[in-house]
Design a protein around this motif. Structure first.
Motif, PDB file in Angstrom:
ATOM      1  N   ASP B  56       0.836  -1.204   0.000  1.00 57.03           N
ATOM      2  CA  ASP B  56       0.000   0.000   0.000  1.00 57.03           C
ATOM      3  C   ASP B  56       0.872   1.256   0.000  1.00 57.03           C
ATOM      4  OD1 ASP B  56       0.863  -0.761   2.550  1.00 57.03           O
ATOM      5  OD2 ASP B  56      -0.720   0.382   3.531  1.00 57.03           O
ATOM      6  N   ALA B  57       1.988   1.180   0.706  1.00 56.26           N
ATOM      7  CA  ALA B  57       2.885   2.342   0.773  1.00 56.26           C
ATOM      8  C   ALA B  57       3.387   2.710  -0.624  1.00 56.26           C
ATOM      9  CB  ALA B  57       4.062   2.043   1.690  1.00 56.26           C
ATOM     10  N   GLN B  58       3.672   1.700  -1.413  1.00 54.67           N
ATOM     11  CA  GLN B  58       4.173   1.984  -2.752  1.00 54.67           C
ATOM     12  C   GLN B  58       3.124   2.687  -3.614  1.00 54.67           C
ATOM     13  OE1 GLN B  58       6.228  -0.993  -5.494  1.00 54.67           O
ATOM     14  NE2 GLN B  58       7.323   0.906  -5.288  1.00 54.67           N
ATOM     15  N   VAL B  59       1.904   2.250  -3.505  1.00 56.07           N
ATOM     16  CA  VAL B  59       0.832   2.881  -4.273  1.00 56.07           C
ATOM     17  C   VAL B  59       0.735   4.371  -3.897  1.00 56.07           C
ATOM     18  CG1 VAL B  59      -1.653   2.920  -4.693  1.00 56.07           C
ATOM     19  CG2 VAL B  59      -0.459   0.725  -4.468  1.00 56.07           C
ATOM     20  N   ARG B  60       0.708   4.638  -2.613  1.00 56.59           N
ATOM     21  CA  ARG B  60       0.577   6.037  -2.191  1.00 56.59           C
ATOM     22  C   ARG B  60       1.784   6.862  -2.607  1.00 56.59           C
ATOM     23  NH1 ARG B  60      -1.052   3.370   2.409  1.00 56.59           N
ATOM     24  NH2 ARG B  60       0.712   4.082   3.671  1.00 56.59           N
ATOM     25  N   LYS B  61       2.960   6.271  -2.454  1.00 58.12           N
ATOM     26  CA  LYS B  61       4.184   6.987  -2.805  1.00 58.12           C
ATOM     27  C   LYS B  61       4.232   7.297  -4.302  1.00 58.12           C
ATOM     28  CE  LYS B  61       7.687   8.517  -0.656  1.00 58.12           C
ATOM     29  NZ  LYS B  61       9.074   8.585  -1.139  1.00 58.12           N
ATOM     30  N   ASP B  62       3.863   6.326  -5.103  1.00 57.21           N
ATOM     31  CA  ASP B  62       3.871   6.542  -6.551  1.00 57.21           C
ATOM     32  C   ASP B  62       2.968   7.710  -6.931  1.00 57.21           C
ATOM     33  OD1 ASP B  62       5.630   4.486  -7.081  1.00 57.21           O
ATOM     34  OD2 ASP B  62       4.091   3.033  -7.638  1.00 57.21           O
ATOM     35  N   LEU B  63       1.759   7.685  -6.401  1.00 54.62           N
ATOM     36  CA  LEU B  63       0.808   8.743  -6.744  1.00 54.62           C
ATOM     37  C   LEU B  63       1.276  10.088  -6.219  1.00 54.62           C
ATOM     38  CD1 LEU B  63      -2.507   6.792  -6.092  1.00 54.62           C
ATOM     39  CD2 LEU B  63      -1.492   7.359  -8.299  1.00 54.62           C
ATOM     40  N   ALA B  64       1.934  10.061  -5.052  1.00 48.63           N
ATOM     41  CA  ALA B  64       2.392  11.303  -4.430  1.00 48.63           C
ATOM     42  C   ALA B  64       3.402  12.050  -5.300  1.00 48.63           C
ATOM     43  CB  ALA B  64       2.993  11.009  -3.064  1.00 48.63           C
ATOM     44  N   ASN B  65       4.002  11.337  -6.258  1.00 45.08           N
ATOM     45  CA  ASN B  65       4.903  12.014  -7.176  1.00 45.08           C
ATOM     46  C   ASN B  65       4.207  13.086  -8.005  1.00 45.08           C
ATOM     47  OD1 ASN B  65       7.718  10.757  -7.315  1.00 45.08           O
ATOM     48  ND2 ASN B  65       6.403   8.944  -7.281  1.00 45.08           N
ATOM     49  N   PHE B  66       2.905  12.966  -8.115  1.00 41.95           N
ATOM     50  CA  PHE B  66       2.191  13.814  -9.068  1.00 41.95           C
ATOM     51  C   PHE B  66       1.164  14.738  -8.430  1.00 41.95           C
ATOM     52  CE2 PHE B  66       3.521   9.856 -11.043  1.00 41.95           C
ATOM     53  CZ  PHE B  66       4.297  10.326 -12.082  1.00 41.95           C
ATOM     54  N   GLY B  67       0.942  14.573  -7.110  1.00 41.84           N
ATOM     55  CA  GLY B  67      -0.035  15.432  -6.454  1.00 41.84           C
ATOM     56  C   GLY B  67      -0.777  14.674  -5.368  1.00 41.84           C
ATOM     57  N   GLN B  68      -1.865  15.269  -4.912  1.00 35.79           N
ATOM     58  CA  GLN B  68      -2.690  14.633  -3.887  1.00 35.79           C
ATOM     59  C   GLN B  68      -4.024  14.242  -4.493  1.00 35.79           C
ATOM     60  OE1 GLN B  68      -0.890  16.943   0.004  1.00 35.79           O
ATOM     61  NE2 GLN B  68      -2.965  17.436  -0.683  1.00 35.79           N
ATOM     62  N   PHE B  69      -4.266  12.963  -4.548  1.00 34.60           N
ATOM     63  CA  PHE B  69      -5.466  12.486  -5.237  1.00 34.60           C
ATOM     64  C   PHE B  69      -6.428  11.773  -4.314  1.00 34.60           C
ATOM     65  CE2 PHE B  69      -1.798  12.356  -8.123  1.00 34.60           C
ATOM     66  CZ  PHE B  69      -2.194  13.317  -9.029  1.00 34.60           C
ATOM     67  N   GLY B  70      -5.991  11.481  -3.084  1.00 34.70           N
ATOM     68  CA  GLY B  70      -6.818  10.686  -2.187  1.00 34.70           C
ATOM     69  C   GLY B  70      -7.538  11.514  -1.140  1.00 34.70           C
ATOM     70  N   TYR B  71      -8.394  10.835  -0.379  1.00 37.87           N
ATOM     71  CA  TYR B  71      -9.138  11.457   0.703  1.00 37.87           C
ATOM     72  C   TYR B  71      -8.881  10.639   1.968  1.00 37.87           C
ATOM     73  CZ  TYR B  71     -11.461  13.686  -3.208  1.00 37.87           C
ATOM     74  OH  TYR B  71     -11.709  14.398  -4.348  1.00 37.87           O
ATOM     75  N   PRO B  72      -8.177  11.223   2.945  1.00 41.57           N
ATOM     76  CA  PRO B  72      -7.887  10.481   4.175  1.00 41.57           C
ATOM     77  C   PRO B  72      -9.163   9.904   4.773  1.00 41.57           C
ATOM     78  CG  PRO B  72      -6.703  12.564   4.174  1.00 41.57           C
ATOM     79  CD  PRO B  72      -7.597  12.568   2.977  1.00 41.57           C
ATOM     80  N   GLY B  73      -9.103   8.681   5.188  1.00 39.37           N
ATOM     81  CA  GLY B  73     -10.273   8.030   5.758  1.00 39.37           C
ATOM     82  C   GLY B  73     -11.215   7.456   4.726  1.00 39.37           C
ATOM     83  N   VAL B  74     -11.029   7.808   3.462  1.00 40.36           N
ATOM     84  CA  VAL B  74     -11.946   7.370   2.404  1.00 40.36           C
ATOM     85  C   VAL B  74     -11.223   6.514   1.368  1.00 40.36           C
ATOM     86  CG1 VAL B  74     -13.510   8.112   0.582  1.00 40.36           C
ATOM     87  CG2 VAL B  74     -13.372   9.424   2.713  1.00 40.36           C
ATOM     88  N   GLY B  75     -10.116   7.037   0.845  1.00 40.92           N
ATOM     89  CA  GLY B  75      -9.393   6.351  -0.216  1.00 40.92           C
ATOM     90  C   GLY B  75      -9.334   7.211  -1.460  1.00 40.92           C
ATOM     91  N   TYR B  76      -9.516   6.583  -2.604  1.00 48.52           N
ATOM     92  CA  TYR B  76      -9.495   7.308  -3.866  1.00 48.52           C
ATOM     93  C   TYR B  76     -10.823   7.114  -4.574  1.00 48.52           C
ATOM     94  CZ  TYR B  76      -4.472   7.112  -2.959  1.00 48.52           C
ATOM     95  OH  TYR B  76      -3.247   7.214  -2.369  1.00 48.52           O
ATOM     96  N   ARG B  77     -11.357   8.179  -5.162  1.00 43.86           N
ATOM     97  CA  ARG B  77     -12.539   8.045  -6.008  1.00 43.86           C
ATOM     98  C   ARG B  77     -12.048   7.563  -7.378  1.00 43.86           C
ATOM     99  NH1 ARG B  77     -15.275  10.941  -2.108  1.00 43.86           N
ATOM    100  NH2 ARG B  77     -15.047  13.220  -2.075  1.00 43.86           N
ATOM    101  N   CYS B  78     -12.548   6.417  -7.794  1.00 44.71           N
ATOM    102  CA  CYS B  78     -12.015   5.770  -9.009  1.00 44.71           C
ATOM    103  C   CYS B  78     -12.021   6.687 -10.228  1.00 44.71           C
ATOM    104  CB  CYS B  78     -12.794   4.485  -9.309  1.00 44.71           C
ATOM    105  SG  CYS B  78     -12.582   3.204  -8.069  1.00 44.71           S
TER     106      CYS B  78
END
Lengths: 223, 223
Positions: B56-78
């Motif tokens: 899971d850490a890798q997924v978040r880290k990868d995306l973090a390269n490009f911005g903030q796309f998630g919602y804490p406590g929720v996840g990602y809207r597909c």
DNA sequence: TAGATTGTTAATCGATTAACAATC
DNA sequence: TAGATTGTTAATCGATTAACAATC
């Protein structure tokens, strides 16, 4: 032929050669074959590295994972290194391969000459289309999917290529695993869930283009 | 649509996102599209990681390269993440692509539906065979190679697929570069020498099988 | 609120590069 | 021998994982 020194046998405790190394090994092999075709008897880590865009140190380090293949002051004898790499990759023999799915891609792959040149032969094909079953395509017989286990066993097949639509890929993969196949090359755009004992390589053609479009759009000077 | 925060614009000084990250980005996109098809509105880094075999850490880290796309406590809207990744990959638009070589593989790729689904359209094909030139294959016109520059310019083509024999691949690549193409997807089993400004992705079908045979032969318990 | 999950920092791990003694 | 190039060790670099405060 002079047997050179080996490493801790690869099927032993701590082997675990990084995936990236193995992938470069295939590139070294390809480059060596081109060098031989061009009449070169020897090469060296600097030349190989330059041709492929790697450092000379990386070439030597990669090969060092598997033994000692070079001659200080001389380099590598091409034919000898080719034989060594083939042995490492397991392509010093012929692999009969199953091909599942005879759509456009499947048929194109069936005709692809490059497989044969590197030690692979498509020994049987499988499809669900009743029209195709029983025929011969490119000299290879087309079987129904429910004869998978039987044919795989009879022909000693250990590797399979999946070229079916995404929707059926996982079911096909399950059948292949049940039939005893040990490695799957998957062209369907899905991530196959396979038991750990079965090796998996995926090629997603659209993803390859995506990598290009990313590179083009995010070119250092290209806003 | 809620615009989420961005990172140092990718076309700026220190961008340089690792190649491996971009390749996983495409896998995230593919998985998200499957999740949407299955009726999921949201997902999270653990689910995406599990599906693809990453932490899971890798997924978040990868995306973090490009911005903030998630919602804490929720996840990602597909749907939202799909749109974001497409924008990053540059596939939020349609790319006209040139296809060079209409042998078995070229024709199969021309018919492949997956390209269209991900934002690519083969807009022109090129071959040396006088029999084929002037015809239309799958609704796409076949041009002679010497009209490359002209057609590439006219159709706004920036990406090309090379599906010619190994022996002619480098010459074709040189023509493509001269015609102004910015990215090349090469299926010929050679390493293309290209200027640095031109992106290059190579797919060698035999090498993919070699990776499998290596894995099978060097399976931890398999001497 | 309590529970879930993010983005991010710090710690770990692994891979690449540089350097050089050993070798031919 | 002098020159070239290996295999390998040590140093550097980068990528992955773990941990956790911040957030919803």
């Amino acid at each position: 032929m002079d047997e050179r020194k080996g490493k801790p046998s690869p099927g032993s405790p701590e082997s675990a050669v990084p995936r990236a190394v193995v992938s470069r090994l295939s590139l070294y092999l390809r480059e060596l074959q081109h060098l031989v075709n061009d009449g070169n008897a020897t090469t060296n880590s600097t030349q190989l590295g330059t041709l492929l865009g790697f450092t000379d140190a990386q070439v030597r380090k990669d090969l060092a994972n598997f033994g000692q293949f070079g001659y200080p002051g001389v380099g590598y004898r091409c034919e000898e290194l080719i034989a060594a790499i083939k042995k490492i990759l397991g392509t010093d023999r012929f692999w009969p391969v199953a091909m599942v799915g005879l759509g456009n891609l499947g048929r194109a792959l069936l005709r692809y000459r490059g497989f044969g040149e590197q030690g692979f032969r498509i020994a049987a094909t499988f499809d669900v289309d009743a029209e195709k079953i029983g025929n011969t395509v490119e000299g290879v017989e087309v079987f129904p999917l429910d004869r998978l286990a039987e044919v795989v066993a009879a022909k000693g097949i250990r590797l399979a290529i999946v070229a079916v639509p995404a929707a059926s890929a996982q079911a096909v993969a399950d059948s292949l695993v049940a039939a005893g196949v040990e490695g799957v090359l998957n062209f369907a755009p899905v991530t196959l869930a396979l038991p750990e004992r079965v090796s998996r390589v995926g090629v997603d053609l659209a993803i390859e283009l995506e990598q290009l479009s990313f590179a083009v759009v995010n070119r250092p000077e290209n806003p």
